[in-house]
Design an enzyme around this catalytic site. Structure first.
Site, mmCIF file in Angstrom:
data_model
loop_
_atom_site.group_PDB
_atom_site.id
_atom_site.type_symbol
_atom_site.label_atom_id
_atom_site.label_comp_id
_atom_site.label_asym_id
_atom_site.label_seq_id
_atom_site.Cartn_x
_atom_site.Cartn_y
_atom_site.Cartn_z
ATOM 1 N N GLU A 45 30.531 45.232 -6.275
ATOM 2 C CA GLU A 45 29.451 45.743 -7.130
ATOM 3 C C GLU A 45 29.265 47.255 -6.990
ATOM 4 O O GLU A 45 29.126 47.962 -7.992
ATOM 5 C CB GLU A 45 28.146 44.998 -6.853
ATOM 6 C CG GLU A 45 28.184 43.512 -7.237
ATOM 7 C CD GLU A 45 28.573 43.253 -8.687
ATOM 8 O OE1 GLU A 45 28.596 44.199 -9.502
ATOM 9 O OE2 GLU A 45 28.881 42.087 -9.011
ATOM 10 N N ASN B 159 33.140 36.677 -15.607
ATOM 11 C CA ASN B 159 34.088 35.558 -15.520
ATOM 12 C C ASN B 159 35.453 35.965 -16.070
ATOM 13 O O ASN B 159 35.540 36.592 -17.123
ATOM 14 C CB ASN B 159 33.582 34.374 -16.349
ATOM 15 C CG ASN B 159 32.114 34.117 -16.126
ATOM 16 O OD1 ASN B 159 31.705 33.835 -15.020
ATOM 17 N ND2 ASN B 159 31.316 34.273 -17.185
ATOM 18 N N GLU C 247 31.443 45.015 -16.771
ATOM 19 C CA GLU C 247 32.029 43.672 -16.657
ATOM 20 C C GLU C 247 33.543 43.737 -16.848
ATOM 21 O O GLU C 247 34.291 43.059 -16.153
ATOM 22 C CB GLU C 247 31.404 42.699 -17.670
ATOM 23 C CG GLU C 247 29.877 42.586 -17.620
ATOM 24 C CD GLU C 247 29.282 42.371 -16.240
ATOM 25 O OE1 GLU C 247 29.952 41.772 -15.384
ATOM 26 O OE2 GLU C 247 28.132 42.826 -16.013
#
Ligand code: B3K
Ligand code: ZN
Length: 854
Positions: A317, A262, A295
């Site tokens: 990814e 996020n 991340e």
């Protein structure tokens, strides 16, 4: 929270059906009034119709929401609401849509959307969780800025972007970077932080925080260092800087995956961020460092440039896994990382690519996108990037990446965009290379050699077997890194990348004085299965002389595999030349201990089962287990003279450091302890357990003892010492099952599901027991069928609570076709039992159906 039973067959979504959303979202404002069972979410969304839109329908996703009121430009409206969203008539000019909805975070056991974990609120929106928070065009190609106000009594209230205001009972956040809803995050709870700062190379001062539950503050320092290293690395290697004033990481105990990128507010499974020498193993430390990096790297590869639709998942990814692997290689040892990645790929991706769940790196259809966060999309997706880099070269790769960031910053992109960037920047035609994205299955690469008058020819053939829905495969572009050694062990042709594009192709090397020994597919240059008839002597030669560390290890691995297969099929004893080679390698102090540890690690029983199946044989799990046990016993005996010395030489002095050097030594030490335990009945392991001052050593000693069925006292002591630490208890649960004998693994796992500390609602604990059972090859596949039955029982119990974790665990059954008819029948009966459950989730239904349809 339970997904409604699909009354009609679940909808299938297709890549070919992509249509853009008919509206721009100019800005989003959200207010959260937090309450565990009745949180109110107020949204104000500014829409502008796209004049040239093909599809002008105004549809907002929304699931499990209670709509309290809705308005357009301040005037109340009554939209048409279904189980999946709402539609309503809207103006043909810019307008503001407002809604107030109520949701129940406390009842959300699916851990998707807004939910509660140990009294704290947190979110998981990727892929389609935002629609469980409010009505919204929940698709990655809709990007907007977000303003968020959180109202709640929790001391810490976090969201994406920069903080703009805070006071008693509220906080406000603004994220200036347009983002898709899947990157939205909110956290509220009684949290403490481990703070730090980072100055980017252009001088932006960034506040960094790792937020944890009180009591976990002492486990944040390593993660913070990993974060700062990642930030520096991305600046130095990819020229990418961080772009907000604050970067927050939060540790959450109940989480379906490892972590989530996020924007500005990464949320982590606590197992992937909390670390301390006493509670974490070296493997944990390495994994934490890699996931923090992964991340963080998503900030550019995923967030600033995102995916047009979920079929393009590998765009973010595959690339981000590739980047985190580069990072780990730079921080630790590049050859060790490459070997670890090949082991992982073969253990998780190859079975997927060669079974009923095979799908292209870019899938073309799905029912539930969460089922496509797979080893194929992630790890094979990363291998594809690695091949591209090998083909175009280093410099061209980074030039293409610069163009990618320049051209597509702020956009939602496709694999075509990615390939076009490489074509434009290198001038190469990558049309054929794209087959790697569209055609599933692991290519088989075979090779023959010919030598005459100084000229040496390698002839390769490639063939990809059919996969579900794809009968025919075209030849792929395969970069084959090759080196040649002469018979005295000198390298006569250093690593050269052969570019194979045809189904059959020859490459000739001239001017050789003798027939060379080839080292093929160096550094594992392509994710293929290489088959080559080669003698044990030649493999032992490469194990001793290859300059390429990957292929050196690979030669030993092939020998180990051949030895096991011969033991299983003919009862033969392991080849003496192989045992000799292994012994000299283990004793060779000039070699990296981590590398020696990898050479001592046996191929997994599942890998042997696959190798047997590839040869057209039916694997017998018990025979494979017995062969593994007797091989280890023979190896231990053959090394018996040197084991005590090696054990002593690999003990690490001084306080524990989680660095690669210490970890390598401990890995080797652990391997040697495993062998030693087979000779001394556990004496050394018991001593090691008693004096252990870090979890790596404590865990390794306990594993040896449990395996030898001598660890009852230590297991009890371990439990007493760690029962209040959830992450360490996960290790304890898993170890019991991993180390159990095949004939009692299912019973051990079953008993653990009745342990007071077992909870089906915590994915880590569930995986600790059930994941460990599915990986205890001979235990899970025990002829009684008890392993299959227990897993099916547990999946049926978990599905109504947490479909995502249930569906993922179904992969344990994907290899059913390898085994004998009796086992196949047992597995199929369990799969059919799961499929027949009334109200089975879409997630699990899709997985079970695909596995059954093979
Ligand atoms: N992007 C997330 C994974 C989301 C999974 C949703 N089922 C973590 C990662 O790959 O970094
Ligand atoms: Zn990722």
């Amino acid at each position: 929270m339970k997904d409604a039973a699909p009354a009609t067959p679940p909808e299938t979504f297709y890549l070919k059906d992509y249509t853009p959303f008919g509206f721009e979202v100019d800005a989003v404002e959200l207010v959260f009034r937090l309450a565990p069972e009745a949180t109110r979410v107020l949204s104000k969304i500014r829409f502008t119709p796209k004049p040239d839109a093909a599809d002008k329908r105004f549809f907002l996703h929304g699931e499990k929401l209670t709509l309290i009121r809705a308005a357009i430009d301040g005037v109340a409206v009554s939209p048409e609401v279904t189980e999946i969203g709402l539609t309503c008539t809207v103006p043909d000019a810019p307008f503001t849509f407002e809604a107030e909805v109520e949701i129940n975070p406390k009842a959300n056991t699916a851990l998707e959307g807004l939910y509660m974990s140990n009294g704290m609120y947190c979110t998981q929106c990727e892929a389609e969780g935002f629609r469980k928070i409010t009505y919204y065009p929940d698709r990655p190609d809709v990007m907007s800025t977000f303003k968020v106000r959180i109202e709640g009594s929790e001391p810490i209230l976090l969201s994406n972007g920069n903080p703009t205001a805070q006071g008693e009972g509220f906080a406000e956040w603004h994220d200036p970077w347009p983002k898709p809803a899947y990157l939205f995050a909110l956290v509220a709870g009684d949290l403490v932080n481990h703070p730090d700062r980072f100055t980017t190379r252009s001088g932006r001062d960034v506040e960094l925080n790792i937020w944890v539950r009180p009591g976990d503050e002492g486990k944040c320092a390593f993660g913070m260092e990993a974060l700062k290293k990642s930030m520096t690395w991305d600046e130095e290697v990819y020229g990418r800087e961080y772009d907000l004033d604050i970067f927050n990481i939060v540790a959450v105990d109940d989480f379906n995956m490892g972590a989530m990128e996020n924007k500005g507010l990464n949320i982590f499974n606590s197992s992937c961020v909390l670390a301390s020498p006493e509670t974490s193993t070296d493997a944990n430390f390495e994994r934490i460092e890699a996931i923090i990096a992964h991340e963080y790297f998503h900030n550019w590869t995923g967030n600033r440039i995102t995916c047009r639709d979920w079929f393009q998942l590998c765009l973010k990814e595959g690339l981000t896994v590739y980047r985190d692997a580069q990072f780990t290689a730079d921080m630790r040892s590049a050859p060790v990382k490459r070997i670890e990645d090949a082991i992982e790929l073969r253990a998780r991706q190859f079975p997927e690519d060669n079974g009923p769940l095979a799908h292209p790196v870019r899938p073309e259809e799905f029912q539930e996108i969460n089922n496509f966060y797979t080893a194929t999309v992630y790890e094979k997706g990363a291998e594809v990037i690695g091949m591209l880099k090998r083909l175009v070269g280093n410099e061209a790769y980074y030039k293409a990446l610069d163009l990618y960031f320049d051209r597509h910053d702020g956009q939602a992109c496709t694999i075509e965009d990615w390939i076009t960037v490489f074509q434009d920047s290198t001038g190469r035609d990558l049309g054929q290379f794209k087959n790697w994205y569209s055609q599933a299955g692991t290519p088989r690469l075979s090779v023959e050699e010919a030598y005459e008058n100084g000229s040496y020819t390698l002839t390769f053939r490639q063939k990809t077997p059919p996969t579900p829905g794809q009968a025919q495969k075209d030849p792929k572009v395969i970069p084959i890194a090759v080196g040649l050694l002469n018979p005295n062990g000198d390298e006569v042709v250093p690593t050269t990348v052969l570019e194979m594009t045809e189904a059959e192709q020859s490459f000739t090397f001239e001017g050789l004085s003798a027939k060379p020994i080839p080292s093929i597919l160096r550094d594992f240059s392509a994710p293929v299965i290489l088959t080559r008839d080669s003698s044990a002597a030649e493999r032992a030669f490469l194990l001793a002389h290859d300059t390429d560390p990957f292929n050196r290890w690979e030669a030993g691995r092939e020998l180990a595999k051949d030895a096991r297969i011969a033991m299983v099929t003919t009862g033969a004893s392991p080849d003496a030349a192989y045992l000799d080679a292994l012994q000299s390698l283990v004793r060779d102090d000039s070699l990296d201990p981590a590398f020696r540890a990898l050479c001592l690690a046996p191929p997994s029983e599942s890998e042997i089962a696959q190798a047997l199946a590839d040869r057209g044989l039916t694997p017998d799990p018990e025979a494979i287990y017995d062969a593994a046990e007797s091989f280890a016993q023979i190896l231990a005996q053959s090394l018996s003279d040197s084991l005590p010395r090696l054990f002593a030489a690999t003990l690490v002095d001084g306080p524990y450091q989680p660095d690669a050097t210490g970890a390598g030594l401990r890995a080797l030490n652990g391997r040697i302890l495993g062998l030693l335990t087979r000779l001394d009945g556990g004496a050394a392991a018991a001593k090691q357990y008693a004096s252990a001052d870090n979890m790596t050593v404590q865990n390794a000693a306990l594993a040896c003892l449990l395996k030898a069925e001598k660890g009852e006292a230590q297991s009890e002591a371990f439990f007493q010492q760690w029962q209040s630490d959830r992450l360490v208890m996960d290790k304890w649960f898993a170890l019991q099952v991993t180390c159990a004998r095949p004939d009692c693994a299912a019973a051990v796992a079953e008993a653990l599901t009745r342990h007071p500390l077992f909870t089906i609602k915590n994915p880590n604990r569930f995986r600790a027991v059930m994941g460990a059972l599915s990986m205890n090859h001979a235990g899970f596949h025990h002829a009684s069928g008890a392993g299959y039955r227990l897993l099916a029982d547990q999946l049926i119990a978990l599905d109504p609570l947490n479909p995502q974790t249930t569906a993922r665990m179904c992969t344990a059954f994907q290899t059913w076709k390898r085994y004998d008819a009796a086992r196949q029948d047992l597995i199929l009966a369990e799969l059919r039992r799961i499929k027949a459950v009334e109200g089975l989730s879409r997630d699990t239904n899709e997985m079970v159906s695909r596995i059954l349809d093979a």
